[in-house]
Design a protein around this motif. Structure first.
Motif, PDB file in Angstrom:
ATOM      1  N   ALA A   7       0.832  -1.203   0.000  1.00  0.00           N
ATOM      2  CA  ALA A   7       0.000   0.000   0.000  1.00  0.00           C
ATOM      3  C   ALA A   7       0.862   1.247   0.000  1.00  0.00           C
ATOM      4  CB  ALA A   7      -0.918  -0.010   1.214  1.00  0.00           C
ATOM      5  N   LEU A   8       2.011   1.192   0.667  1.00  0.00           N
ATOM      6  CA  LEU A   8       2.901   2.351   0.699  1.00  0.00           C
ATOM      7  C   LEU A   8       3.377   2.702  -0.696  1.00  0.00           C
ATOM      8  CD1 LEU A   8       4.620   4.406   2.274  1.00  0.00           C
ATOM      9  CD2 LEU A   8       6.376   2.644   2.480  1.00  0.00           C
ATOM     10  N   LEU A   9       3.755   1.681  -1.476  1.00  0.00           N
ATOM     11  CA  LEU A   9       4.317   1.940  -2.789  1.00  0.00           C
ATOM     12  C   LEU A   9       3.269   2.208  -3.842  1.00  0.00           C
ATOM     13  CD1 LEU A   9       7.106  -0.754  -2.721  1.00  0.00           C
ATOM     14  CD2 LEU A   9       7.448   1.705  -2.803  1.00  0.00           C
ATOM     15  N   LEU A  10       2.082   1.639  -3.667  1.00  0.00           N
ATOM     16  CA  LEU A  10       1.066   1.784  -4.699  1.00  0.00           C
ATOM     17  C   LEU A  10      -0.032   2.753  -4.317  1.00  0.00           C
ATOM     18  CD1 LEU A  10       0.682  -1.838  -6.031  1.00  0.00           C
ATOM     19  CD2 LEU A  10       1.702   0.100  -7.172  1.00  0.00           C
ATOM     20  N   ALA A  11      -0.739   2.472  -3.251  1.00  0.00           N
ATOM     21  CA  ALA A  11      -1.926   3.261  -2.959  1.00  0.00           C
ATOM     22  C   ALA A  11      -1.598   4.725  -2.719  1.00  0.00           C
ATOM     23  CB  ALA A  11      -2.650   2.671  -1.756  1.00  0.00           C
ATOM     24  N   ALA A  12      -0.563   4.991  -1.919  1.00  0.00           N
ATOM     25  CA  ALA A  12      -0.247   6.371  -1.611  1.00  0.00           C
ATOM     26  C   ALA A  12       0.223   7.131  -2.836  1.00  0.00           C
ATOM     27  CB  ALA A  12       0.830   6.420  -0.514  1.00  0.00           C
ATOM     28  N   LEU A  13       1.043   6.485  -3.676  1.00  0.00           N
ATOM     29  CA  LEU A  13       1.556   7.164  -4.859  1.00  0.00           C
ATOM     30  C   LEU A  13       0.482   7.395  -5.897  1.00  0.00           C
ATOM     31  CD1 LEU A  13       4.977   5.364  -5.291  1.00  0.00           C
ATOM     32  CD2 LEU A  13       4.633   7.767  -4.756  1.00  0.00           C
ATOM     33  N   LEU A  14      -0.488   6.484  -5.949  1.00  0.00           N
ATOM     34  CA  LEU A  14      -1.457   6.548  -7.032  1.00  0.00           C
ATOM     35  C   LEU A  14      -2.710   7.320  -6.683  1.00  0.00           C
ATOM     36  CD1 LEU A  14      -1.079   2.895  -8.196  1.00  0.00           C
ATOM     37  CD2 LEU A  14      -0.355   4.935  -9.426  1.00  0.00           C
ATOM     38  N   ALA A  15      -2.936   7.596  -5.423  1.00  0.00           N
ATOM     39  CA  ALA A  15      -4.182   8.237  -5.039  1.00  0.00           C
ATOM     40  C   ALA A  15      -4.374   9.566  -5.751  1.00  0.00           C
ATOM     41  CB  ALA A  15      -4.208   8.441  -3.529  1.00  0.00           C
ATOM     42  N   ALA A  16      -3.288  10.323  -5.876  1.00  0.00           N
ATOM     43  CA  ALA A  16      -3.406  11.626  -6.517  1.00  0.00           C
ATOM     44  C   ALA A  16      -3.483  11.529  -8.023  1.00  0.00           C
ATOM     45  CB  ALA A  16      -2.206  12.501  -6.123  1.00  0.00           C
ATOM     46  N   ALA A  17      -2.990  10.407  -8.572  1.00  0.00           N
ATOM     47  CA  ALA A  17      -2.923  10.285 -10.029  1.00  0.00           C
ATOM     48  C   ALA A  17      -4.163   9.669 -10.633  1.00  0.00           C
ATOM     49  CB  ALA A  17      -1.712   9.446 -10.418  1.00  0.00           C
ATOM     50  N   ALA A  18      -4.870   8.830  -9.884  1.00  0.00           N
ATOM     51  CA  ALA A  18      -6.014   8.137 -10.456  1.00  0.00           C
ATOM     52  C   ALA A  18      -7.130   9.115 -10.747  1.00  0.00           C
ATOM     53  CB  ALA A  18      -6.515   7.068  -9.483  1.00  0.00           C
ATOM     54  N   GLU A 223      15.134   8.925 -10.059  1.00  0.00           N
ATOM     55  CA  GLU A 223      15.115   9.705  -8.824  1.00  0.00           C
ATOM     56  C   GLU A 223      14.119  10.857  -8.946  1.00  0.00           C
ATOM     57  OE1 GLU A 223      18.199  12.012  -5.786  1.00  0.00           O
ATOM     58  OE2 GLU A 223      18.945  10.994  -7.586  1.00  0.00           O
ATOM     59  N   GLY A 224      13.239  10.965  -7.963  1.00  0.00           N
ATOM     60  CA  GLY A 224      12.260  12.044  -7.934  1.00  0.00           C
ATOM     61  C   GLY A 224      11.037  11.809  -8.788  1.00  0.00           C
ATOM     62  N   GLU A 225      10.937  10.654  -9.426  1.00  0.00           N
ATOM     63  CA  GLU A 225       9.835  10.357 -10.332  1.00  0.00           C
ATOM     64  C   GLU A 225       8.743   9.590  -9.592  1.00  0.00           C
ATOM     65  OE1 GLU A 225       9.915   8.945 -14.941  1.00  0.00           O
ATOM     66  OE2 GLU A 225      10.793   7.551 -13.495  1.00  0.00           O
ATOM     67  N   ASP A 226       7.490  10.047  -9.687  1.00  0.00           N
ATOM     68  CA  ASP A 226       6.426   9.283  -9.045  1.00  0.00           C
ATOM     69  C   ASP A 226       6.058   8.093  -9.919  1.00  0.00           C
ATOM     70  OD1 ASP A 226       4.477  10.055 -10.984  1.00  0.00           O
ATOM     71  OD2 ASP A 226       3.952  11.834  -9.825  1.00  0.00           O
ATOM     72  N   LEU A 227       5.299   7.177  -9.325  1.00  0.00           N
ATOM     73  CA  LEU A 227       5.040   5.902  -9.988  1.00  0.00           C
ATOM     74  C   LEU A 227       4.206   6.046 -11.268  1.00  0.00           C
ATOM     75  CD1 LEU A 227       5.502   2.905  -9.955  1.00  0.00           C
ATOM     76  CD2 LEU A 227       3.664   2.664  -8.287  1.00  0.00           C
ATOM     77  N   PRO A 228       3.127   6.836 -11.288  1.00  0.00           N
ATOM     78  CA  PRO A 228       2.387   6.977 -12.539  1.00  0.00           C
ATOM     79  C   PRO A 228       3.227   7.563 -13.672  1.00  0.00           C
ATOM     80  CG  PRO A 228       1.055   7.702 -10.688  1.00  0.00           C
ATOM     81  CD  PRO A 228       2.443   7.497 -10.163  1.00  0.00           C
ATOM     82  N   THR A 229       4.044   8.562 -13.351  1.00  0.00           N
ATOM     83  CA  THR A 229       4.908   9.153 -14.384  1.00  0.00           C
ATOM     84  C   THR A 229       5.913   8.129 -14.890  1.00  0.00           C
ATOM     85  OG1 THR A 229       4.675  11.342 -13.378  1.00  0.00           O
ATOM     86  CG2 THR A 229       6.545  11.013 -14.872  1.00  0.00           C
ATOM     87  N   ALA A 230       6.498   7.375 -13.961  1.00  0.00           N
ATOM     88  CA  ALA A 230       7.455   6.345 -14.367  1.00  0.00           C
ATOM     89  C   ALA A 230       6.785   5.291 -15.237  1.00  0.00           C
ATOM     90  CB  ALA A 230       8.072   5.698 -13.131  1.00  0.00           C
ATOM     91  N   ALA A 231       5.578   4.864 -14.862  1.00  0.00           N
ATOM     92  CA  ALA A 231       4.880   3.842 -15.644  1.00  0.00           C
ATOM     93  C   ALA A 231       4.642   4.309 -17.068  1.00  0.00           C
ATOM     94  CB  ALA A 231       3.561   3.489 -14.965  1.00  0.00           C
ATOM     95  N   ARG A 232       4.190   5.540 -17.231  1.00  0.00           N
ATOM     96  CA  ARG A 232       3.928   6.045 -18.584  1.00  0.00           C
ATOM     97  C   ARG A 232       5.214   6.143 -19.400  1.00  0.00           C
ATOM     98  NH1 ARG A 232      -0.328   9.012 -15.785  1.00  0.00           N
ATOM     99  NH2 ARG A 232       1.158  10.633 -15.188  1.00  0.00           N
ATOM    100  N   THR A 273      -2.454   4.390 -19.809  1.00  0.00           N
ATOM    101  CA  THR A 273      -1.144   3.904 -20.220  1.00  0.00           C
ATOM    102  C   THR A 273      -0.433   4.904 -21.121  1.00  0.00           C
ATOM    103  OG1 THR A 273       0.018   2.071 -21.280  1.00  0.00           O
ATOM    104  CG2 THR A 273      -2.093   2.687 -22.230  1.00  0.00           C
ATOM    105  N   GLY A 274       0.897   4.827 -21.107  1.00  0.00           N
ATOM    106  CA  GLY A 274       1.715   5.594 -22.048  1.00  0.00           C
ATOM    107  C   GLY A 274       2.151   4.766 -23.240  1.00  0.00           C
TER     108      GLY A 274
END
Length: 468
Positions: A7-18, A223-232, A273-274
């Protein structure tokens, strides 16, 4: 997919992006039993006769056995039982580390086992997608997938997370291994060569529908990249060229099968998706459908809007690039929680709106994610996946639901309906220039009903339980 999720790596990072759920004016249509039209702009999956296909099935796997025992847990019973429940589709997990345990040395025995499984599938008229599966890259990190000889970490650290194995994807060594797979020329050639061997052996098998080129691909965060940005970025810069390379490899030996391409698993959080266009005429977009909270053990929360956000995000790619959608994995671990009946109803209605099919996770006999228990009986709520559907429609679909199908007949032959086992039987009625006009199906096992129609005729088929 996984037994727990960080949840730390996914839910928190993605809450703002979804994407937030839309208001009533713009929201996707809610779950309904009424027939719905195919999603605008998303083409259907079709067979060699041009019929519109609907896939309903399950993943089939053996993650435990390796070497001489590889795939021994997959038996003919899997396919016999799938067809007996009315399913027509299996996503078969295979592993590169079993196929090529030493570089350049391919296992003839493993290829033979895959062929034998496809033979079983053909016996029961099950279409199969062969999935090149990986979990946390491969055996170098205690899992399955890419061989150890193809794993390069630059000496970066890896710490196992036995209680949260998906978190291992974010270990530095695992992330660097993905970067080398995508960027090192010799590993690119090795992966393409593996696909030429596998597709060259399986091409033309009557049970084979296509190939899923890599399961749940991930990559390295900057470094400094959030998970949604990195995924795309990973999807755009690494996965799109990867799929183009592997498509070329497959097409050198197999011109006909469909190619299934996946985004990163982050799409499950409602993040578009990107991934770019894959240069092949027979591409299927194959995302997975998992919710972080439910994977971590929570019950379904209909008010959270997760299904609506997922559907809004996941349909962008197939609309943009005009490719069919087949969801390769879905289904919660804790399927007996109080709201899970509602989840299955909502999820199945959503999947019907935009996809050509799905494979639940997973057809096995036991607990956990298994669809059925040791006796073969559906586990709680899993029986909701077995419903009437049109396996193949000879014509253009106007609307469809488990109870009703409307289409304009074409020249592809018969339309085929699949009816699951029923204690009461079924009644099938047909309107339009088609036959048979009506048919009663007695109580008992699953059956398939064929409807023939005059090309150009508008046909409506209704399926109701007998006595209703």
């Amino acid at each position: 997919m996984r037994t727990t999720v960080s949840a730390l790596l996914l839910a928190a990072l993605l809450a703002a992006a979804a994407p937030a759920p839309q208001g009533a004016a713009g929201a996707p249509p809610g779950p309904t039993a009424a027939a719905t039209a195919p999603a605008a702009g998303i083409p259907p999956l079709t067979d060699e006769r041009g019929r519109t296909l609907t896939l309903r099935g399950w993943n089939v796997e053996d993650k435990t056995h390796r070497g001489d025992a590889a795939l021994s847990a997959v038996t003919e019973r899997h396919f016999r039982d799938l067809r007996a429940r009315g399913f027509n589709f299996a996503r078969l997990l295979v592993f590169w580390d079993d196929l090529e345990p030493r570089r350049g040395r391919y296992s003839e025995a493993y290829l033979g086992k895959i062929e034998r499984i496809l033979d079983w599938a053909h016996r029961y008229d099950i279409r199969v997608v062969v999935d090149a599966h990986q979990d946390v890259f491969g055996p170098a990190f205690g899992h399955r997938g890419i061989p150890e000889w193809a794993t390069r970490t630059d000496g970066l650290p890896f710490t196992p997370h036995p209680d949260d194995w998906f978190a291992e994807y974010f270990e530095p060594a695992v992330q660097r291994a993905f970067t080398h797979l995508y960027e090192d020329r010799d590993l690119r050639r090795a992966q393409a060569a593996m696909w030429r061997v596998l597709a060259g052996r399986l091409a033309g098998h009557p049970a084979l529908l296509g190939y899923d080129l890599i399961n749940e691909p991930m990559g390295e965060l900057r470094e400094g990249e959030d998970l949604p940005t990195a995924a795309r970025r990973i999807e755009r810069d690494h996965l799109t060229p990867l799929y183009d390379r592997l498509a070329d490899a497959v097409r050198s030996v197999d011109r006909d099968s469909w190619l299934f391409v996946e985004p990163t698993p982050i799409v499950g959080e409602g993040v578009p998706t990107g991934l770019g266009r894959v240069d092949d005429p027979k591409v299927v977009y194959a995302p997975h459908f998992y919710d972080t909270a439910m994977e971590a053990g929570a019950d379904y929360d209909p008010s959270a809007g997760w299904i609506e956000a997922y559907e809004a995000a996941v349909t962008r790619y197939p609309r943009t690039y005009r490719v069919p959608v087949v969801v390769g994995e879905w289904g919660p671990l804790n399927n007996a929680l109080p709201n899970m009946g509602r989840f299955y109803r909502d999820a199945l209605a959503s999947l019907d709106r935009y996809s050509s099919g799905w494979a639940g996770y997973v057809w096995c006999y036991g607990g956990g994610y298994c669809a059925v228990d040791e006796t073969g009986a559906f586990r709680t709520n899993k029986e909701r996946t077995a419903a009437p559907y049109a396996e193949a429609v000879a014509g253009r679909v106007l609307s469809r639901s488990p109870e009703r199908l409307a289409y304009v007949a074409g020249r592809g032959g018969a339309t085929v309906l699949s009816l699951p086992p029923s204690a009461h039987g079924w009644r099938v009625t047909v309107e339009g220039r088609a036959w048979p006009r009506a048919q009663s199906v007695p109580p008992g096992p699953s059956v398939r009903v064929r409807v023939h129609a005059v090309p150009g005729a508008r046909v409506t088929v209704a399926v109701t339980p007998s006595g209703s």
